[in-house]
Motif scaffolding. Structure first.
Motif, mmCIF file in Angstrom:
data_model
loop_
_atom_site.group_PDB
_atom_site.id
_atom_site.type_symbol
_atom_site.label_atom_id
_atom_site.label_comp_id
_atom_site.label_asym_id
_atom_site.label_seq_id
_atom_site.Cartn_x
_atom_site.Cartn_y
_atom_site.Cartn_z
ATOM 1 N N GLN A 196 -4.594 -11.326 -29.789
ATOM 2 C CA GLN A 196 -4.805 -12.506 -28.927
ATOM 3 C C GLN A 196 -5.762 -13.480 -29.603
ATOM 4 N N MET A 197 -6.822 -12.936 -30.206
ATOM 5 C CA MET A 197 -7.801 -13.797 -30.879
ATOM 6 C C MET A 197 -7.188 -14.522 -32.065
ATOM 7 N N LEU A 198 -6.366 -13.769 -32.811
ATOM 8 C CA LEU A 198 -5.706 -14.362 -33.994
ATOM 9 C C LEU A 198 -4.918 -15.617 -33.635
ATOM 10 N N ARG A 199 -4.353 -15.603 -32.421
ATOM 11 C CA ARG A 199 -3.479 -16.713 -32.022
ATOM 12 C C ARG A 199 -4.265 -17.941 -31.556
ATOM 13 N N THR A 200 -5.590 -17.809 -31.501
ATOM 14 C CA THR A 200 -6.385 -18.959 -31.065
ATOM 15 C C THR A 200 -6.675 -19.886 -32.248
ATOM 16 N N GLU A 201 -7.059 -21.100 -31.930
ATOM 17 C CA GLU A 201 -7.374 -22.116 -32.948
ATOM 18 C C GLU A 201 -8.487 -21.663 -33.881
ATOM 19 N N ALA A 202 -9.416 -20.844 -33.333
ATOM 20 C CA ALA A 202 -10.595 -20.438 -34.097
ATOM 21 C C ALA A 202 -10.227 -19.752 -35.408
ATOM 22 N N PHE A 203 -9.028 -19.144 -35.451
ATOM 23 C CA PHE A 203 -8.636 -18.403 -36.647
ATOM 24 C C PHE A 203 -7.811 -19.239 -37.619
ATOM 25 N N LYS A 204 -7.592 -20.497 -37.277
ATOM 26 C CA LYS A 204 -6.733 -21.380 -38.092
ATOM 27 C C LYS A 204 -7.072 -21.369 -39.579
ATOM 28 N N ASN A 205 -8.378 -21.541 -39.877
ATOM 29 C CA ASN A 205 -8.752 -21.645 -41.288
ATOM 30 C C ASN A 205 -9.469 -20.402 -41.822
ATOM 31 N N LEU A 231 -16.070 16.240 -14.759
ATOM 32 C CA LEU A 231 -14.730 16.631 -15.192
ATOM 33 C C LEU A 231 -13.794 15.422 -15.234
ATOM 34 N N LEU A 232 -13.911 14.603 -14.206
ATOM 35 C CA LEU A 232 -13.078 13.402 -14.108
ATOM 36 C C LEU A 232 -13.356 12.475 -15.295
ATOM 37 N N LEU A 233 -14.646 12.371 -15.640
ATOM 38 C CA LEU A 233 -15.022 11.515 -16.768
ATOM 39 C C LEU A 233 -14.403 12.019 -18.064
ATOM 40 N N VAL A 234 -14.418 13.341 -18.237
ATOM 41 C CA VAL A 234 -13.847 13.924 -19.455
ATOM 42 C C VAL A 234 -12.359 13.611 -19.520
ATOM 43 N N ILE A 235 -11.687 13.812 -18.377
ATOM 44 C CA ILE A 235 -10.236 13.558 -18.339
ATOM 45 C C ILE A 235 -9.949 12.087 -18.636
ATOM 46 N N THR A 236 -10.726 11.209 -18.011
ATOM 47 C CA THR A 236 -10.504 9.774 -18.196
ATOM 48 C C THR A 236 -10.717 9.388 -19.662
ATOM 49 N N THR A 237 -11.815 9.910 -20.252
ATOM 50 C CA THR A 237 -12.112 9.524 -21.632
ATOM 51 C C THR A 237 -11.025 10.019 -22.578
ATOM 52 N N SER A 238 -10.599 11.300 -22.400
ATOM 53 C CA SER A 238 -9.611 11.805 -23.346
ATOM 54 C C SER A 238 -8.274 11.089 -23.152
ATOM 55 N N GLY A 239 -7.949 10.773 -21.923
ATOM 56 C CA GLY A 239 -6.681 10.103 -21.635
ATOM 57 C C GLY A 239 -6.597 8.716 -22.230
ATOM 58 N N PHE A 240 -7.745 8.065 -22.407
ATOM 59 C CA PHE A 240 -7.734 6.699 -22.922
ATOM 60 C C PHE A 240 -8.007 6.625 -24.418
ATOM 61 N N GLY A 241 -8.218 7.791 -25.042
ATOM 62 C CA GLY A 241 -8.580 7.788 -26.467
ATOM 63 C C GLY A 241 -7.672 6.926 -27.311
ATOM 64 N N LYS A 242 -6.366 7.072 -27.147
ATOM 65 C CA LYS A 242 -5.427 6.361 -27.995
ATOM 66 C C LYS A 242 -5.277 4.900 -27.556
ATOM 67 N N SER A 243 -5.147 4.707 -26.242
ATOM 68 C CA SER A 243 -4.875 3.353 -25.783
ATOM 69 C C SER A 243 -6.081 2.429 -25.978
ATOM 70 N N LEU A 244 -7.289 3.020 -26.098
ATOM 71 C CA LEU A 244 -8.459 2.160 -26.340
ATOM 72 C C LEU A 244 -8.310 1.432 -27.671
ATOM 73 N N SER A 245 -7.874 2.150 -28.711
ATOM 74 C CA SER A 245 -7.714 1.481 -30.011
ATOM 75 C C SER A 245 -6.555 0.490 -29.951
ATOM 76 N N GLN A 246 -5.540 0.812 -29.148
ATOM 77 C CA GLN A 246 -4.427 -0.135 -28.997
ATOM 78 C C GLN A 246 -4.884 -1.379 -28.244
ATOM 79 N N GLU A 247 -5.732 -1.177 -27.232
ATOM 80 C CA GLU A 247 -6.236 -2.332 -26.474
ATOM 81 C C GLU A 247 -7.106 -3.214 -27.364
ATOM 82 N N LYS A 248 -7.873 -2.568 -28.243
ATOM 83 C CA LYS A 248 -8.722 -3.316 -29.178
ATOM 84 C C LYS A 248 -7.833 -4.178 -30.089
ATOM 85 N N GLN A 249 -6.759 -3.565 -30.559
ATOM 86 C CA GLN A 249 -5.828 -4.284 -31.443
ATOM 87 C C GLN A 249 -5.120 -5.410 -30.677
#
Ligand SMILES: [Zn+2]
Length: 205
Positions: free
Chosen positions: A34-43, A11-29
């Motif tokens: 953060q990656m965009l701001r690194t040198e690797a993305f310069k060119n 039950l706890l797992l279900v609650i945790t997963t549903s609660g993070f559904g939206k913020s997971l995509s925000q965390e990914k973004q």
């Protein structure tokens, strides 16, 4: 007993997963920004939104008239929070470039001393000035954003800054620009206000 414990864990797992559904995509973004701001993305070849984000971020990183209008370099944190919530959608009114709607939360960035808000929804119109200069459905040209033609690097930065100005409170206790909802005239006055502070810096990008 053992079964009950397992059930509780499940039950706890279900609650945790549903609660993070939206913020997971925000965390990914958030990680993507953060990656965009690194040198690797310069060119690298960037999407229009990624380029506009980096342009706006770099503009706010300097000590200039524009960053001062936005309460300084700390405003980059609010830019991040705004951009990680932005979604690209088709909005039928081509006059809408970016739209924020729904309820909003009042927040404080304590380290920087910035009072700001975030709306429930923030959408970029895939048929508006951020991506297009011509609206196929009504065969009309999409109007300029301030003095910048639509679908240009400059217009996109001005559009992000316009929204950011709705999100940050000035020292006088008011949002940097007033709410313009469906008032197209006030919206264009607001764009002028932001262009007046940032136009020179945008042109220099
Ligand atoms: Zn506005």
């Amino acid at each position: 007993m053992k079964y009950q414990a397992l059930l509780a864990i499940a039950l706890l797992l279900v609650i945790t997963t549903s609660g993070f559904g939206k913020s997971l995509s925000q965390e990914k973004q958030r990680g993507h920004l953060q990656m965009l701001r690194t040198e690797a993305f310069k060119n690298m070849r960037l999407t229009p939104l990624d380029q506009a984000y980096l342009d706006t971020y770099s503009l706010l990183s300097g000590d200039n008239q524009c960053s001062r209008f936005f309460a300084g370099r700390g405003s980059r944190l609010i830019l991040d929070e705004f951009v990680i919530r932005l979604r690209v959608r088709v909005i039928s009114e081509s006059g809408v470039g970016i739209r924020m709607s729904g309820t909003f939360a009042n927040l404080v960035e304590h380290r920087e001393g910035i009072v700001y808000r975030l709306f429930e929804q923030a959408e970029i119109n895939s048929h508006g000035a951020f991506y297009k200069s011509f609206n196929l459905s009504d065969a009309r040209l999409i109007p300029d954003i301030g003095r910048f033609p639509p679908d240009t690097r400059e217009a996109r930065v001005l559009m992000l800054l316009h929204e950011l100005a709705h999100l940050i409170k000035g020292t006088d206790g008011r949002w940097l620009i007033p709410d313009d909802g469906s008032d197209a005239q006030l919206s264009s006055i607001n764009t002028q206000t932001v262009e007046c502070k940032c136009g020179e810096n945008i042109r220099a990008l």
